[in-house]
Write a protein that holds these residues in place. Structure first.
Motif, PDB file in Angstrom:
ATOM      1  N   ALA B 202      37.811  49.130  33.272  1.00  0.00           N
ATOM      2  CA  ALA B 202      38.948  49.225  34.988  1.00  0.00           C
ATOM      3  C   ALA B 202      37.454  48.355  36.005  1.00  0.00           C
ATOM      4  CB  ALA B 202      39.523  50.301  34.824  1.00  0.00           C
ATOM      5  N   ALA B 203      36.770  49.286  36.189  1.00  0.00           N
ATOM      6  CA  ALA B 203      35.196  49.500  36.719  1.00  0.00           C
ATOM      7  C   ALA B 203      34.969  47.733  37.034  1.00  0.00           C
ATOM      8  CB  ALA B 203      34.460  50.022  36.173  1.00  0.00           C
ATOM      9  N   GLY B 204      35.299  46.846  35.804  1.00  0.00           N
ATOM     10  CA  GLY B 204      34.723  45.415  35.925  1.00  0.00           C
ATOM     11  C   GLY B 204      35.900  44.867  35.921  1.00  0.00           C
ATOM     12  N   GLU B 205      36.591  44.736  36.185  1.00  0.00           N
ATOM     13  CA  GLU B 205      38.094  43.621  36.062  1.00  0.00           C
ATOM     14  C   GLU B 205      37.836  42.967  37.565  1.00  0.00           C
ATOM     15  OE1 GLU B 205      40.246  42.239  34.606  1.00  0.00           O
ATOM     16  OE2 GLU B 205      39.887  43.574  32.286  1.00  0.00           O
ATOM     17  N   THR B 206      37.713  42.278  37.313  1.00  0.00           N
ATOM     18  CA  THR B 206      38.631  41.257  39.145  1.00  0.00           C
ATOM     19  C   THR B 206      40.208  41.108  39.348  1.00  0.00           C
ATOM     20  OG1 THR B 206      36.560  40.183  39.103  1.00  0.00           O
ATOM     21  CG2 THR B 206      37.271  39.253  40.635  1.00  0.00           C
TER      22      THR B 206
END
Ligand code: ADP
Ligand code: MG
Lengths: 251, 282
Positions: B202-206
């Motif tokens: 989730a942290a890396g999703e745009t």
């Protein structure tokens, strides 16, 4: 005095008729062995007495099982109360992955709110003394229970059970994973325990039944063929099939 | 006669090759990002707001924004995910409906993240009128990782041996007491591992934050959960494609920070799992 009486007890797993018209009576302060070939319904019968079969989908029972004159098959039965009174030792020693101490006080912590540490210590001591493990384990109560030997584990499971102060101990092949010496010692313990409890032990080992029990029931294909004093069953069986089983003509 | 060792060796060779094929690109990506990004990393880069149209200064608002979003997502998703996993694996009868629900959850994990983004926009931003805000973004990310949390938690719960439940019940514990005192503690490491891995993703999703929270440029830190915020993945996208003449090392520096954050989370998950395996007692 009869502690448990079954009247026309029948049980079905879905369509499979696993217990057929069982009429029996289990005496207090005696050891009753249930013997019979594998798959004849010994465990099923045992698990009726603490209603563990309720966990299985599609199980249906009828008839009566009276424990102290109450029919426990009744839908109003409080399972918590019943299972505290009728405890079970399983085939495989199954301590929780907790310390020895925590295993024994597990039920007490759950049932009793705000029990004092002193009370818990006392329970641990009496329970371990009850299974003749106190001297061996009193200095390592905080060690993980899973480090113990198989025999010690099974004794610990019995200690965990008697910590709940049950009346009846159901034992389902409690020695089947133990070696002969350990088995002998656990049988000795059972003789000791029968002064306080009603013990019903399921075993496929006839010698064990003969050694340890006062009464014996012989089951075959879901029927209780014969039930009586162990001596009589083993020396003068009344039924041909019992005799065949005892003399080793069945598997 | 066939030589079994020869076929075995050939098989090993191809298996090894396949593994290599996976490891090489991953390794290359990490190496390139570190090589090009490391020169950008200094205290100012980590603690300052972006300056000169995001071509200089730091990326603090984006780091903080991502941390807020991740925290918000876990606060929302872990309890709900855990409770539904407990319901599904401990309480629900194994019937058609339960199986359909489980299948739906597994499938939800495969839904493209931009769909979650649109869903969050419709539900949180517009319908519930949270606006583009940390709240909307966290909820959207939370919903996106719910299937991962539920699946991982169910697996962890189901891996606790049945015999533990049986004994506990036979000692007079109720079903809930059994779940609470026996099943849950033994499943917890697996649940945490799954959750953290989901969170790392989730942290890396745009896409999910694009319409729900992400600000193009915000020179100050968010003050409440109803504020918009910058976030690392979106910031990286912006400085890579929307702003001309951004120094390469700033872009790779931002990527490096994001990568480190995600790898750090995965590392925590790995450590938890390792510790648990070592102490695993059955
Ligand atoms: N959960 C179950 N569902 C269906 N059949 C079962 C189940 N448990 C036991 N049985 C069947 O009931 C019979 C008696 O089983 P059990 O009581 O375990 O026998 P025993 O303990 O004497 O070996 C067996 O034929 C077994 O296949
Ligand atoms: Mg059995």
């Amino acid at each position: 005095m009869a502690k448990i009486i079954t009247k026309n007890l029948n049980l079905w797993y879905g369509g499979f008729h696993a217990l057929k018209d069982i009429n029996s009576s289990f005496e207090a302060n005696r050891i009753t062995a249930i013997i019979g070939p594998s798959g004849c319904g010994k465990s099923t019968l045992l698990r009726v007495f603490n209603r563990m079969n309720d966990l299985i989908d599609g199980v249906r029972t009828d008839g009566e099982v009276l424990i102290e004159d109450t029919n426990i098959l009744n839908s109003q039965t409080d399972l918590v109360v019943l299972r505290k009174k009728v405890g079970m030792v399983f085939q495989r020693p199954n301590p929780f992955p907790l310390s020895i101490y925590e295993n024994i006080v597990f039920a007490e912590k759950i049932h009793g709110e705000g029990v004092t540490r002193d009370k818990l210590d006392e329970i641990v001591e009496t329970s371990l003394k009850g299974v003749l493990l106190w001297e061996e384990l009193k200095d390592k109560l905080n060690e993980p229970a899973l480090k113990l030997s198989l025999e010690e584990k099974q004794r610990l499971c019995i200690a965990r059970l008697i910590a709940v102060k049950p009346d009846v101990l159901l034992m389902d092949e409690p020695c089947s994973s133990l070696d002969p010496q350990a088995t002998a010692r656990v049988e000795e313990l059972m003789r000791e325990l029968k002064n306080k409890y009603t013990i019903i032990i399921v075993t496929h080992n006839m010698q064990q039944a003969a050694r340890v029990s006062d009464d014996t029931g012989f089951m075959l294909l879901g029927e209780l063929i014969e039930f009586g004093k162990t001596e009589e069953i083993f020396t003068a069986p009344g039924d041909r099939r019992t005799e065949d089983y005892i003399t080793g003509r069945y598997g | 006669m066939k030589n079994p060792y020869r076929t075995q060796n050939i098989a090993f060779f191809f298996l090894f090759l396949a593994t290599l094929l996976i490891i090489i690109p991953v390794g290359l990506i990490v190496v390139v990002i570190i090589q090009k990004g490391l020169p950008a990393i200094n205290w100012q880069f980590l603690s300052d707001i972006p300056r000169q149209g995001m071509r200089a200064g730091g990326i603090l608002p984006a780091i903080i924004g991502t941390l807020y979003l991740v925290t918000g997502a876990i606060i929302f998703a872990l309890p709900i995910g855990l409770l539904s996993a407990i319901y599904l694996s401990e309480y629900a009868k194994d019937n058609m409906l339960t199986r359909i629900i489980k299948l739906a959850i597994v499938n939800l994990a495969g839904v493209p993240s931009v769909v979650y983004g649109l869903f969050g926009l419709a539900l949180f931003v517009v319908f519930l009128k949270f606006g583009a805000s940390i709240l909307s973004g966290s909820l959207t990310l939370g919903i996106m990782i719910l299937p991962v949390i539920i699946t991982a938690s169910s697996e962890a719960l189901e891996s606790v041996p049945y015999s533990f439940r049986e004994v506990s019940l036979s000692l007079g514990a109720s079903k809930w007491q059994t779940t609470r005192h026996i099943v849950l503690p033994n499943a917890l490491p697996g649940i945490l591992t799954g959750t953290i891995l989901g969170l790392g993703r989730a942290a890396g999703e745009t896409a999910p934050i694009l319409f729900t929270v992400a600000a193009f440029y915000l020179p100050q830190l968010p003050k409440s959960i109803f504020d918009q915020a910058m976030a690392l993945p979106y910031h990286l996208y912006v400085i890579s494609t929307q702003v001309p003449n951004v120094d390469e090392k700033v872009r790779y520096g931002t990527a490096l920070v994001l990568l480190t954050l995600v790898l750090f989370m995965n590392l925590v998950a790995i450590i938890i799992r390792y510790k648990f395996r070592k102490n695993k007692k059955w």
